[in-house]
Write a protein that holds these residues in place. Structure first.
Motif, PDB file in Angstrom:
ATOM      1  N   GLU A   1       0.656  -1.064   0.118  1.00 43.95           N
ATOM      2  CA  GLU A   1       0.113   0.129   0.165  1.00 43.95           C
ATOM      3  C   GLU A   1       0.563   1.349   0.019  1.00 43.95           C
ATOM      4  O   GLU A   1       0.567   2.639  -0.703  1.00 43.95           O
ATOM      5  CB  GLU A   1      -0.861   0.177   1.431  1.00 43.95           C
ATOM      6  N   LEU A   2       2.457   1.152   1.022  1.00 43.16           N
ATOM      7  CA  LEU A   2       2.840   2.120   0.647  1.00 43.16           C
ATOM      8  C   LEU A   2       3.101   2.583  -0.575  1.00 43.16           C
ATOM      9  O   LEU A   2       3.765   3.841  -1.432  1.00 43.16           O
ATOM     10  CB  LEU A   2       4.075   2.141   2.041  1.00 43.16           C
ATOM     11  N   SER A   3       3.472   1.488  -1.184  1.00 42.12           N
ATOM     12  CA  SER A   3       4.698   1.337  -2.220  1.00 42.12           C
ATOM     13  C   SER A   3       3.553   2.290  -3.353  1.00 42.12           C
ATOM     14  O   SER A   3       3.811   3.186  -4.619  1.00 42.12           O
ATOM     15  CB  SER A   3       5.249   0.162  -3.558  1.00 42.12           C
ATOM     16  N   GLU A   4       1.905   2.199  -3.288  1.00 39.42           N
ATOM     17  CA  GLU A   4       1.650   2.487  -4.613  1.00 39.42           C
ATOM     18  C   GLU A   4       1.348   4.394  -3.978  1.00 39.42           C
ATOM     19  O   GLU A   4       0.735   4.854  -4.627  1.00 39.42           O
ATOM     20  CB  GLU A   4      -0.214   2.243  -3.843  1.00 39.42           C
ATOM     21  N   GLN A   5       2.108   4.651  -2.682  1.00 33.28           N
ATOM     22  CA  GLN A   5       1.940   6.329  -2.634  1.00 33.28           C
ATOM     23  C   GLN A   5       3.426   6.616  -2.949  1.00 33.28           C
ATOM     24  O   GLN A   5       3.593   7.661  -2.038  1.00 33.28           O
ATOM     25  CB  GLN A   5       1.933   6.401  -1.038  1.00 33.28           C
ATOM     26  N   GLY A   6       4.452   5.667  -2.998  1.00 28.90           N
ATOM     27  CA  GLY A   6       5.610   6.165  -3.799  1.00 28.90           C
ATOM     28  C   GLY A   6       6.894   6.333  -2.883  1.00 28.90           C
ATOM     29  O   GLY A   6       7.651   6.469  -2.871  1.00 28.90           O
TER      30      GLY A   6
END
Ligand code: GDP
Ligand code: MG
Length: 370
Positions: A202-207
């Motif tokens: 999920e954090l990877s989706e936020q960069g």
């Protein structure tokens, strides 16, 4: 006394020093960036840029310029990082701050913590870290709105059993807007339903992509409740701050920001100040927001009286003429008279602003009625 360094004046007016020099040459005044000009010349050149310069403002600038002037790079020395913990409600910010404070301070010093001052400093084998204990994101954003950069690093707490939530995203956006690097603390890994992979996804989706996924964000797994991974988190904070090469000139009049303030029945105005540059000494004359004063006493985050505080060190300051706002700048000046002069001028300016506001409001009311 009525002089100001050209580069200071240009900076304050938001004009390139070179343009100001050109204008001055046009006016027959030869001056370089680091030379001073007097009040009358300043008025003249300011008017060329459609600025009206009042004597009081000019004096304020020249009083404060001693603290705000640019530092000689040779005088800069290392300072410790200032860290803010952010994240969604109930993900464990307070617990994390508590466990860091307790295990790194209380066990080492008998007596423990007697008070909460909104910021504290911990020592590790590899260096010191200052944590800002700001209530939610408010202080952080209000200080940033005033142009203050108080945080070097953000530790983003995400609960492993809950994942990325709205305030997690908000915290990421605030940090990015402020240009502050983020370290992720995946908390509550002790829980049976902890799912670290989900948090990473999920954090990877936020960069925010961890190193082993090809990104450059540091992820640390912790449990605030069981005191797990805390040493590793502190180590990673210091590692990340090494990259930032944090430096300050400790050898000048201090400048800092108010983190918290209150009116204490016994001690009067009490402000927690995070020193950013220079060294604050007991007995210093200071300007703080619209207030001024001579520092009567300073206490560190353990409630111990101290004589001085250098860059990145939080202290409680007693002796101000009134209670400043969180986010107000504190600036040490050479003497009481100067401090008072700046404070009086700021109070006048504030009154004038309020008056302008009320008269505008009554005008609007008048039009409403018509
Ligand atoms: P904040 O709102 O982000 O400040 O969160 P708190 O620190 O108040 O924590 C919210 C709740 O989560 C509290 O009941 C804590 O005891 C609990 N909590 C915090 N950290 C952990 C942890 O590492 N493991 C577990 N199991 N519970 C935790
Ligand atoms: Mg909390």
């Amino acid at each position: 006394d009525d002089t100001i360094v050209l580069s200071d004046l240009a900076k304050r007016m938001g004009i390139k020093a070179n343009e100001m020099i050109q204008k001055l040459i046009g006016l027959g005044v030869m001056v370089t960036v680091n030379q001073t000009i007097d009040f009358d010349t300043a008025v003249l050149v300011a008017s060329e840029f459609d600025y009206e310069l009042e004597r009081a403002s000019f004096e304020e600038e020249s009083i404060l310029s001693e603290t705000t002037e640019k530092d000689d790079p040779a005088k800069l020395t290392e300072r410790s990082p200032v860290v803010t913990i952010m994240g969604h409600v109930d993900h464990g910010k307070t617990s994390l701050l508590d466990v860091i404070r307790k295990t790194r301070i209380t066990e080492i010093e008998a007596g423990g913590i007697t008070q909460h001052i909104g910021a504290y400093n911990v020592s590790t084998d590899n260096g010191q870290i200052t944590f800002l204990d700001t209530p939610g994101h408010e202080a952080f954003t209000s200080m940033r709105a005033r142009g203050a950069k108080v945080t070097d690093l953000v530790v983003l707490v995400v609960a492993a059993d809950d994942g990325v939530m709205p305030q997690t995203v908000e915290a990421i956006n605030h940090s990015k807007a402020a240009g502050v690097p983020i370290i992720v603390a995946v908390n509550k890994i002790d829980k049976a339903n902890a799912d670290t992979d989900r948090v990473v996804r999920e954090l990877s989706e936020q960069g925010l992509v961890p190193e082993d996924w090809g990104g450059d964000t540091i992820f640390v797994k912790v449990s605030a409740k069981q005191n797990q991974g805390i040493d590793n988190l502190l180590e990673m904070i210091l590692l990340q701050s090494e990259v930032l090469e944090l430096k300050a000139n400790a050898d000048k009049l201090a400048k800092g920001y108010v983190v918290e303030s209150k009116l204490d029945s016994g001690r009067g105005s009490v402000a927690t100040v995070l020193v950013q540059e220079g060294t604050l000494h007991a007995g210093n004359s200071v300007v703080c927001g619209i207030h001024h004063g001579k520092i009567r006493a300073m206490l560190n985050d353990r409630g111990v009286q101290v004589e001085s505080a250098g860059p990145s060190i939080p202290v409680e300051v007693i002796g101000l003429s009134g209670v400043p706002n969180a986010g107000d700048e504190l600036i040490a000046v050479s003497d009481d008279k100067s401090a008072k002069q700046v404070s009086v001028h700021r109070v006048q300016k504030q009154r004038a602003k309020e008056l302008a506001k009320t008269s505008r409001m009554s005008l609007e009311k008048l039009f409403e009625k018509m």
